[in-house]
Design a protein around this motif. Sequence first.
Motif, short mmCIF file in Angstrom:
data_model
loop_
_atom_site.label_atom_id
_atom_site.label_comp_id
_atom_site.label_asym_id
_atom_site.label_seq_id
_atom_site.Cartn_x
_atom_site.Cartn_y
_atom_site.Cartn_z
N UNK A 21 -4.28 17.08 3.25
CA UNK A 21 -4.89 16.34 4.19
C UNK A 21 -5.77 14.97 4.05
N UNK A 22 -6.90 14.86 3.77
CA UNK A 22 -7.86 14.30 3.73
C UNK A 22 -7.51 13.57 1.91
N UNK A 23 -7.26 14.19 1.47
CA UNK A 23 -7.09 13.27 0.08
C UNK A 23 -5.44 12.08 0.22
N UNK A 24 -4.66 11.97 1.78
CA UNK A 24 -3.82 11.50 1.56
C UNK A 24 -4.89 10.52 2.47
N UNK A 25 -5.28 10.91 3.27
CA UNK A 25 -6.86 9.19 3.75
C UNK A 25 -7.35 8.87 2.48
N UNK A 26 -8.13 9.96 1.63
CA UNK A 26 -8.76 9.23 0.21
C UNK A 26 -7.42 8.28 -0.26
N UNK A 27 -6.79 9.29 -0.62
CA UNK A 27 -6.07 7.93 -1.77
C UNK A 27 -4.96 6.57 -1.32
N UNK A 28 -5.08 6.71 0.57
CA UNK A 28 -4.01 5.81 1.28
C UNK A 28 -5.01 4.96 1.69
N UNK A 29 -6.54 5.11 1.81
CA UNK A 29 -7.29 4.08 2.36
C UNK A 29 -8.06 3.09 1.05
N UNK B 215 0.67 -1.09 0.46
CA UNK B 215 -0.57 -0.27 -0.19
C UNK B 215 0.47 1.28 -0.01
N UNK B 216 1.85 1.15 0.87
CA UNK B 216 2.65 2.43 0.62
C UNK B 216 3.86 2.57 0.03
N UNK B 217 3.80 1.61 -0.67
CA UNK B 217 5.08 2.39 -2.37
C UNK B 217 4.18 2.07 -3.15
N UNK B 218 2.77 1.42 -3.10
CA UNK B 218 1.99 2.23 -4.05
C UNK B 218 1.43 3.41 -4.20
N UNK B 219 1.30 3.42 -2.58
CA UNK B 219 0.87 5.36 -2.06
C UNK B 219 2.06 6.13 -2.94
#
Length: 295
Positions: free
Chosen positions: A75-83, A32-36
């Motif tokens: 910051x909201x997009x970080x949750x959106x993308x990673x989730x 997940x984190x690598x893809x992000x």
Amino acid sequence: MRYGTGVALVVLAGILWSVQGLIIRNITEAGTWAVLVWRSVGMVPVLLGFVAWRSGGQVLARLRAVGVAGVLGGLGLVFAFAGAIFAFQTTSVAMAVFLFSASPFFAAVLGWLVLREPVRNATWAAIGLAAIGIFLMVREGFAIGAMAGNIAALLSAFGFAAFTVSLRWGKLADMMPAVALGGVFSIVTGAAMLVLTGAGTLAVPLVDIALSAGMGAVTLAGGMVLYTLGSRVIPAAELTLLSLVEVMLAPVWVWLALGETASAGTLTGGAVLMAAVAVNAGSGLRRSAVAGAVP
């Protein structure tokens, strides 16, 4: 920009986003984190190039101008993308997009609390109809979904709703820098999580890097450009409802390409969902036409 043009841009954004589940399913080793990180690496240059083109090269000035609203949206997009990435990797595509569809409910509540933005009765009715359609799409698999993936999908929905409301709250002519900030925040967050958790690495196969970066540059950045432009003329509660085209199409792509089953319930629910989108868009267009006719 006319309301009808905004509707078309947001719907097209949903179509672009709908292929991301299929792309992520074809990534073999990256976590997940690598893809992000790699997806954001592909996304950020495209968005900054767009900002530079629109601002005559004043990129840093535009990034500073977004203020608190832009930072919160990013910051909201970080949750959106990673989730979203984690959900696609740990549960079915249909299940993930079903839970993403909670975003209109979050957006409606946040829009009312933060912006005191009224939600039309027609929009509430359309949200209810969309919920029925999405339930029909995934009810067969709901009970067996991975809990971690389900929670991640809900966090993604909340993050995207927060970004949506931030667009309205900021009242800025160009919120695209906030999307670019979201990409930068995602790179930092993903890299930090890899270091802190030790779960995974950025040194993944080149195919995975290419798929992730290409997804960021084309489907995600392109979709965010269209969505952000369309958001200028559409209330927060309607934005995420219109983008639910993604929910209908995402299970179809994995069914066609990978054989992930699209059941009769999925197809029936998709038809109900499209009806909700059409009803809401038609209602908004009629309202816009009436308002334009009043002196």
